[in-house]
Design an enzyme around this catalytic site. Structure first.
Site, PDB file in Angstrom:
ATOM      1  CG  HIS A 223      10.623  46.025  27.827  1.00  0.00           C
ATOM      2  ND1 HIS A 223      11.050  45.111  26.868  1.00  0.00           N
ATOM      3  CD2 HIS A 223       9.283  45.837  27.929  1.00  0.00           C
ATOM      4  CE1 HIS A 223      10.012  44.427  26.416  1.00  0.00           C
ATOM      5  NE2 HIS A 223       8.941  44.827  27.035  1.00  0.00           N
ATOM      6  CE  LYS A 225      10.426  41.527  29.621  1.00  0.00           C
ATOM      7  NZ  LYS A 225       9.694  42.709  29.977  1.00  0.00           N
ATOM      8  CG  ASP A 230      20.989  33.382  48.142  1.00  0.00           C
ATOM      9  OD1 ASP A 230      20.590  34.365  48.788  1.00  0.00           O
ATOM     10  OD2 ASP A 230      20.598  32.222  48.351  1.00  0.00           O
ATOM     11  CG  HIS A 404       5.734  38.692  25.363  1.00  0.00           C
ATOM     12  ND1 HIS A 404       6.580  38.761  26.460  1.00  0.00           N
ATOM     13  CD2 HIS A 404       5.385  39.971  25.080  1.00  0.00           C
ATOM     14  CE1 HIS A 404       6.726  40.014  26.822  1.00  0.00           C
ATOM     15  NE2 HIS A 404       6.024  40.784  25.998  1.00  0.00           N
ATOM     16  CE  LYS A 406       9.972  40.408  25.090  1.00  0.00           C
ATOM     17  NZ  LYS A 406       8.880  40.845  24.295  1.00  0.00           N
ATOM     18  CG  ASP A 411      24.757  29.814  10.752  1.00  0.00           C
ATOM     19  OD1 ASP A 411      23.706  29.731  10.095  1.00  0.00           O
ATOM     20  OD2 ASP A 411      25.697  30.584  10.448  1.00  0.00           O
TER      21      ASP A 411
END
Length: 486
Positions: A223, A225, A230, A404, A406, A411
């Protein structure tokens, strides 16, 4: 001679129950998952065992990663040496935040060998059009290598555009490597990447699975990404490669997500994770993971403002590092803890942390999508949203398309952005990666983004949950029973 069908049925029930108990208990798993699978196997005799064969078995030990934490330590040593050569420097505001929250930093060092990367430049993206525009620019400007790892890499308009760019860069002589998840990228076959292979690039499905449908490790998905260009520019967050992430699918409409572009030593954490995943996936073309290669970890001279740790977790480790980070942040919050997640299926430890924070006077808010993309998962999410609302947590349903993102921010000091949802799957079954960020300015930027999202969200009160139909509440409760395996 007549057949006593009642006796046959009773024998089948008893044999099925015995086999279910043997099947579930022969592998080490937590008690919640044991009861969930027993429920499925006993009440769905044949179908349950078929489901278990695909999504219930543990990851075979011989397929686990060769985790070389000493590579992370080498990177940390190298960065410390660079700091010494640079001489004593006054601490930045981010350094002070990291020092103030040193227990969080230390926890990730101990559990994931995650070094503290200082002085990074970080750009936040909340619109797919902006993100892909910048990503395409970076790919076009790449000089040496392009490493890409996505749960979803679709064979659609944006997917083909990215692939064509990768083919072009491979033809120019760059090292181009792609990892994609066969289940998350349903419809994208190996043939799709053939032009890249012919151009000298590489592309493999995660763990080199041959079929998303016939893969008996369906439960363990990549899952993550990750993009590293470089060794100097990195991307991490919630976006995948596909037209729906640009708002081109009527089912979802506007796609609201959060992604980061990083320049600085924080990219080293993404690069090392990619290399480990690549070597666990590729049958050939292995990358030397025993030493820090300057080709992949170039000296960085970036003078940014953000300190961070790149933390990964997955079923190859029992630590559940990202979940531990979430719990630590929730319990450290003194003023507010604001969360965005498309799926809310917490285990007892996370549920208790949220309760404790809310009962301690912390402003705990959780923003969820107003629409489902997976029926059972969404009903289970609604169950926990209703329960937490009764505990004093403010639940918001995002109304402007599909949420979508996450993210977690506390604080105005610490924030997390990555691929991990607030659910069982992200904690125990998926391979995930998050950036934990120590910088007041960036934390406040994410706080302001959250406040803007509240403007297009609806607060769900306990009274509103009480008014839900009996049938809807039943579906939520039933889905919650399966939450450990959803």
């Amino acid at each position: 001679m007549s057949i006593d069908w009642q006796a046959v049925f009773n024998v089948i029930v008893v044999v099925n129950a015995v086999l279910a108990i043997i099947t579930v208990f022969k592998e080490k798993r937590d008690i919640a998952a044991i009861w969930a699978w027993l429920l499925v196997l006993i009440f769905l005799p044949i179908v349950g065992f078929i489901a278990y064969a695909f999504v219930g078995r543990q990851l075979p030990q011989n397929r686990l990663f060769r985790l070389h934490n000493h590579v992370q330590m080498q990177i940390n040593d190298r960065l410390n040496e660079q700091r010494k050569q640079a001489g004593n420097q006054d601490p930045t505001p981010a350094d002070l935040v990291a020092e103030k929250n040193h227990t969080v930093v230390q926890m990730f060092k101990e559990t994931d060998a995650a070094f503290l990367a200082r002085k990074n430049k970080v750009k936040v993206f909340t619109k797919g059009t902006d993100l892909f525009h910048r990503l395409i620019e970076d790919i076009e400007a790449a000089k040496k290598s392009i490493h890409i790892e996505f749960y979803t890499f679709y064979n659609d308009q944006i997917g083909n555009l990215i692939l064509d760019l990768l083919v072009k860069k491979a033809q120019e002589g760059l090292e181009v490597r792609v990892i994609y998840d066969s289940w998350g990228s349903l419809g994208t076959t190996r043939k799709f990447f053939e032009p890249l292979r012919k151009a000298g690039g590489y592309a493999y499905p995660f763990l080199n699975t041959h079929s998303a449908i016939l893969d008996f490790r369906l439960n363990f998905r990549d899952h993550r990404k990750i993009v590293v260009i470089d060794g100097m520019i990195g991307y991490i967050g919630g976006y995948n490669i596909g037209d729906q992430y640009l708002g081109r699918k009527k089912k979802f409409g506007n796609w609201r997500d959060t992604h980061l572009r990083i320049i600085g030593s924080g990219v080293f954490g993404l690069q090392s994770r990619f290399i480990l995943d690549w070597n666990a996936t590729s049958p050939h073309d292995q990358i030397n993971e025993d030493q820090v290669d300057p080709k992949y970890f170039p000296v960085t001279t970036t003078k940014g403002l953000v300190d961070m740790q790149i933390v990964s977790s997955g079923p190859n480790s029992e630590m559940q590092q990202i979940k531990m980070g979430y719990i630590k942040m929730i319990l450290k919050a003194k003023q507010y803890c604001w969360i965005q997640t498309p799926y809310l299926i917490p285990d007892d430890s996370v549920l208790d942390a949220l309760r404790i924070a809310a009962k301690s006077g912390v402003d705990v808010r959780i923003m969820l999508p107003c629409m489902p993309d997976h029926a059972f998962v969404y009903r289970a999410t609604q169950y926990y949203a209703r329960q937490l609302s009764e505990e004093g947590v403010k639940i918001y349903y995002y109304q402007n398309g599909f949420l979508h993102a996450k993210t977690m921010v506390i604080d105005g000091e610490i924030a997390s952005v990555g691929s991990a949802n607030l659910d069982y799957r992200s904690f125990k079954l998926n391979f995930e990666i998050n950036a934990f960020l120590y910088d007041e300015k960036l934390a406040m930027e994410l706080t302001n983004i959250y406040q803007n999202d509240i403007g297009v969200s609806e607060l769900q009160t306990p009274e509103m949950f009480d008014q839900q139909s009996t049938w809807l509440k039943f579906k939520q409760t039933f889905s919650r029973l399966l939450s450990p395996i959803l």
